[in-house]
Design a protein around this motif. Structure first.
Motif, PDB file in Angstrom:
ATOM      1  N   LEU A  84      -3.740  -5.937   7.775  1.00 49.83           N
ATOM      2  CA  LEU A  84      -3.024  -5.249   6.703  1.00 49.83           C
ATOM      3  C   LEU A  84      -1.885  -4.478   7.344  1.00 49.83           C
ATOM      4  O   LEU A  84      -2.112  -3.496   8.049  1.00 49.83           O
ATOM      5  CB  LEU A  84      -3.961  -4.284   5.969  1.00 49.83           C
ATOM      6  CG  LEU A  84      -3.383  -3.558   4.752  1.00 49.83           C
ATOM      7  CD1 LEU A  84      -2.948  -4.555   3.681  1.00 49.83           C
ATOM      8  CD2 LEU A  84      -4.405  -2.591   4.172  1.00 49.83           C
ATOM      9  N   TYR A 124      -3.679   0.474  14.641  1.00 55.81           N
ATOM     10  CA  TYR A 124      -4.406  -0.566  13.928  1.00 55.81           C
ATOM     11  C   TYR A 124      -5.881  -0.461  14.321  1.00 55.81           C
ATOM     12  O   TYR A 124      -6.246  -0.696  15.462  1.00 55.81           O
ATOM     13  CB  TYR A 124      -3.862  -1.959  14.270  1.00 55.81           C
ATOM     14  CG  TYR A 124      -2.630  -2.314  13.470  1.00 55.81           C
ATOM     15  CD1 TYR A 124      -2.721  -2.650  12.129  1.00 55.81           C
ATOM     16  CD2 TYR A 124      -1.372  -2.328  14.069  1.00 55.81           C
ATOM     17  CE1 TYR A 124      -1.588  -2.985  11.390  1.00 55.81           C
ATOM     18  CE2 TYR A 124      -0.237  -2.653  13.336  1.00 55.81           C
ATOM     19  CZ  TYR A 124      -0.357  -2.986  12.005  1.00 55.81           C
ATOM     20  OH  TYR A 124       0.759  -3.305  11.270  1.00 55.81           O
ATOM     21  N   PRO A 175     -15.737  -2.962   3.743  1.00 56.58           N
ATOM     22  CA  PRO A 175     -15.182  -2.600   5.050  1.00 56.58           C
ATOM     23  C   PRO A 175     -16.094  -1.677   5.862  1.00 56.58           C
ATOM     24  O   PRO A 175     -16.673  -0.733   5.335  1.00 56.58           O
ATOM     25  CB  PRO A 175     -13.890  -1.866   4.673  1.00 56.58           C
ATOM     26  CG  PRO A 175     -14.226  -1.209   3.354  1.00 56.58           C
ATOM     27  CD  PRO A 175     -15.189  -2.121   2.652  1.00 56.58           C
ATOM     28  N   GLU A 191     -10.675   4.727   2.480  1.00 55.73           N
ATOM     29  CA  GLU A 191     -10.689   3.748   1.394  1.00 55.73           C
ATOM     30  C   GLU A 191     -10.238   4.414   0.084  1.00 55.73           C
ATOM     31  O   GLU A 191     -10.316   5.631  -0.049  1.00 55.73           O
ATOM     32  CB  GLU A 191     -12.116   3.200   1.234  1.00 55.73           C
ATOM     33  CG  GLU A 191     -12.658   2.508   2.476  1.00 55.73           C
ATOM     34  CD  GLU A 191     -14.123   2.144   2.346  1.00 55.73           C
ATOM     35  OE1 GLU A 191     -14.562   1.854   1.198  1.00 55.73           O
ATOM     36  OE2 GLU A 191     -14.841   2.186   3.352  1.00 55.73           O
ATOM     37  N   TYR A 193      -8.473   0.386   0.171  1.00 60.36           N
ATOM     38  CA  TYR A 193      -7.281  -0.373   0.542  1.00 60.36           C
ATOM     39  C   TYR A 193      -7.028  -1.437  -0.520  1.00 60.36           C
ATOM     40  O   TYR A 193      -7.963  -1.885  -1.188  1.00 60.36           O
ATOM     41  CB  TYR A 193      -7.475  -1.076   1.890  1.00 60.36           C
ATOM     42  CG  TYR A 193      -7.510  -0.155   3.085  1.00 60.36           C
ATOM     43  CD1 TYR A 193      -6.333   0.232   3.723  1.00 60.36           C
ATOM     44  CD2 TYR A 193      -8.715   0.315   3.604  1.00 60.36           C
ATOM     45  CE1 TYR A 193      -6.355   1.068   4.841  1.00 60.36           C
ATOM     46  CE2 TYR A 193      -8.742   1.146   4.717  1.00 60.36           C
ATOM     47  CZ  TYR A 193      -7.567   1.521   5.327  1.00 60.36           C
ATOM     48  OH  TYR A 193      -7.591   2.341   6.420  1.00 60.36           O
ATOM     49  N   TYR A 195      -6.541  -4.958  -0.897  1.00 56.92           N
ATOM     50  CA  TYR A 195      -6.693  -6.161  -0.082  1.00 56.92           C
ATOM     51  C   TYR A 195      -5.751  -7.290  -0.499  1.00 56.92           C
ATOM     52  O   TYR A 195      -5.636  -8.287   0.201  1.00 56.92           O
ATOM     53  CB  TYR A 195      -8.140  -6.641  -0.133  1.00 56.92           C
ATOM     54  CG  TYR A 195      -9.110  -5.707   0.560  1.00 56.92           C
ATOM     55  CD1 TYR A 195      -8.772  -5.084   1.754  1.00 56.92           C
ATOM     56  CD2 TYR A 195     -10.359  -5.436   0.012  1.00 56.92           C
ATOM     57  CE1 TYR A 195      -9.642  -4.231   2.393  1.00 56.92           C
ATOM     58  CE2 TYR A 195     -11.248  -4.577   0.639  1.00 56.92           C
ATOM     59  CZ  TYR A 195     -10.877  -3.976   1.836  1.00 56.92           C
ATOM     60  OH  TYR A 195     -11.743  -3.127   2.464  1.00 56.92           O
ATOM     61  N   LEU A 198      -3.317  -8.059   2.292  1.00 61.41           N
ATOM     62  CA  LEU A 198      -3.746  -8.559   3.593  1.00 61.41           C
ATOM     63  C   LEU A 198      -2.949  -9.798   3.982  1.00 61.41           C
ATOM     64  O   LEU A 198      -2.614 -10.634   3.138  1.00 61.41           O
ATOM     65  CB  LEU A 198      -5.238  -8.902   3.564  1.00 61.41           C
ATOM     66  CG  LEU A 198      -6.225  -7.740   3.716  1.00 61.41           C
ATOM     67  CD1 LEU A 198      -7.628  -8.196   3.321  1.00 61.41           C
ATOM     68  CD2 LEU A 198      -6.225  -7.208   5.147  1.00 61.41           C
ATOM     69  N   MET A 266      -6.726  -2.621  10.240  1.00 56.20           N
ATOM     70  CA  MET A 266      -6.254  -1.801   9.131  1.00 56.20           C
ATOM     71  C   MET A 266      -5.373  -0.677   9.659  1.00 56.20           C
ATOM     72  O   MET A 266      -5.643  -0.103  10.728  1.00 56.20           O
ATOM     73  CB  MET A 266      -7.445  -1.210   8.369  1.00 56.20           C
ATOM     74  CG  MET A 266      -8.524  -2.234   8.028  1.00 56.20           C
ATOM     75  SD  MET A 266      -7.941  -3.525   6.920  1.00 56.20           S
ATOM     76  CE  MET A 266      -8.270  -2.764   5.353  1.00 56.20           C
ATOM     77  N   ASN A 285      -3.759   7.137   5.525  1.00 52.63           N
ATOM     78  CA  ASN A 285      -3.873   5.706   5.249  1.00 52.63           C
ATOM     79  C   ASN A 285      -2.482   5.080   5.340  1.00 52.63           C
ATOM     80  O   ASN A 285      -1.562   5.474   4.624  1.00 52.63           O
ATOM     81  CB  ASN A 285      -4.467   5.508   3.849  1.00 52.63           C
ATOM     82  CG  ASN A 285      -4.723   4.054   3.502  1.00 52.63           C
ATOM     83  OD1 ASN A 285      -3.870   3.203   3.695  1.00 52.63           O
ATOM     84  ND2 ASN A 285      -5.896   3.787   2.960  1.00 52.63           N
ATOM     85  N   GLN A 287      -1.340   2.396   4.375  1.00 48.26           N
ATOM     86  CA  GLN A 287      -0.904   1.618   3.216  1.00 48.26           C
ATOM     87  C   GLN A 287      -0.657   2.508   2.003  1.00 48.26           C
ATOM     88  O   GLN A 287       0.374   2.381   1.341  1.00 48.26           O
ATOM     89  CB  GLN A 287      -1.961   0.572   2.853  1.00 48.26           C
ATOM     90  CG  GLN A 287      -1.581  -0.295   1.652  1.00 48.26           C
ATOM     91  CD  GLN A 287      -2.739  -1.133   1.147  1.00 48.26           C
ATOM     92  OE1 GLN A 287      -3.873  -0.662   1.096  1.00 48.26           O
ATOM     93  NE2 GLN A 287      -2.461  -2.368   0.779  1.00 48.26           N
TER      94      GLN A 287
END
Length: 327
Positions: A84, A124, A175, A191, A193, A195, A198, A266, A285, A287
């Motif tokens: 991700l 990561y 996860p 969390e 995320y 997905y 991805l 992630m 996070n 993302q």
């Protein structure tokens, strides 16, 4: 391996804000050329010695500043199935910290200083993603209670029901982090995320960041994934039991069958802040921008604030006394 710019020879990195590879030296985009070679002990770019930890898969050379991805830790059995990419860059991660913590009165003065935040790094983090099919059989006794008053008498009616539920559930990509360095509870709080974003693994996404290979095998961590799935199944079952005053379970059986496991990386921004001999960890996070962490308390600020409040109260009291004297 390292990614060099075809135009100027600089180190090309993945830039989340642009969603593509970017050379910060000549500002060109998608100009990367993959250069293979190097070892865990030596920089592929300048030949300087490297200090690499046991599970490091991507790092930065302390001599030339180049970001290096280590072939032997992203290939073969260590090649991630999925990745991700970072969707927020360092600037956005810092802004997320400001939104979360800047209005807190008693944080130390240098907590969000530019010098301190410069140490924030993108990492990561290795995860195992587990897939399960679940079948949950449930039987219970439900009770509905109705109370009413007629005249001076209160009446209570209890109705009893046999409650039967059978749920079939699919849990996809549950996860579990596979890093000793990252606290499990913190990674769970990262969390959820999305997905849907991805990607199939490509090492170019790691250029510009640090990374780890999985520290533990999937089989060693599956109990955590099963517990997450069981908790989710139980929550869904309880939601289906509405409409009763109470429900007494008589029989329950949750059959959880694993259907697949994938290794993924992630994105997490990590900020380590040292204060009075202790290290405070903050994670964003990479993302969604979700922030996890608690700030230390500066006793100097607490005492200063208390003194200010005391001074104001004292001044008000003195003014009140003078007013009374005049009257």
């Amino acid at each position: 391996m390292i990614f060099k710019c075809k135009n100027c020879g600089g180190n090309v990195v993945y830039e989340p804000g642009r969603g593509r590879m970017y050379c910060p030296h000549c500002e060109s985009e998608d100009s990367e050329e993959k250069i293979q070679g190097g070892t865990l002990a030596q920089c592929v770019n300048c030949g300087a010695p490297l200090e690499v930890q046991d599970y490091t898969s991507a790092s930065r050379c302390g001599h030339c500043g180049s970001y290096i991805v280590f072939n032997e830790r992203v290939e073969g059995v260590y090649e991630p199935h999925l990745l991700l990419p970072f969707y927020i860059n360092k600037k956005a991660a810092v802004e997320a910290l400001y939104r979360e913590f800047s209005r807190r009165l008693f944080t130390p003065a240098d907590f969000l200083s530019a010098k301190s935040l410069e140490k924030m790094e993108g990492i990561y983090v290795p995860f195992w993603l587990y897939d399960y099919k679940a079948c949950y059989d449930y039987t219970g006794e439900g009770v509905r209670v109705r109370t009413w008053t007629s005249g001076n008498t209160e009446y209570t009616e209890r109705s009893y029901f046999e409650v039967i539920r059978k749920m079939e559930l699919d849990f996809d990509r549950v996860p579990v982090d596979a890093s000793y360095a990252m606290e499990d509870g913190i990674m769970d709080l990262m969390e959820p995320y999305d997905y849907g974003q991805l990607q199939g693994f490509d090492p170019k996404y790691m250029s510009g960041f640090y990374g780890e290979v999985y520290n533990q095998e999937a089989s060693q961590l599956e109990d955590r994934a099963r517990e997450k799935s069981r908790s989710a199944a139980e929550e869904l079952m309880q939601e289906s039991l509405h409409g009763y005053t109470t429900v007494k379970p008589l029989h329950r059986n949750l059959d959880l069958r694993g259907t697949g496991t994938r290794y993924a990386l992630m994105p997490v921004w990590q900020y380590l802040y040292r204060y009075k001999g202790e290290v405070y960890q903050y994670h964003v996070n990479g993302q969604t921008g979700k922030v996890i962490g608690t700030t230390p308390v500066s006793m100097g600020k607490v005492l200063g604030y208390s003194a200010s409040v005391f001074a104001v109260v004292t001044a008000v009291c003195c003014l009140a006394v003078r007013v009374l004297e005049i009257l």
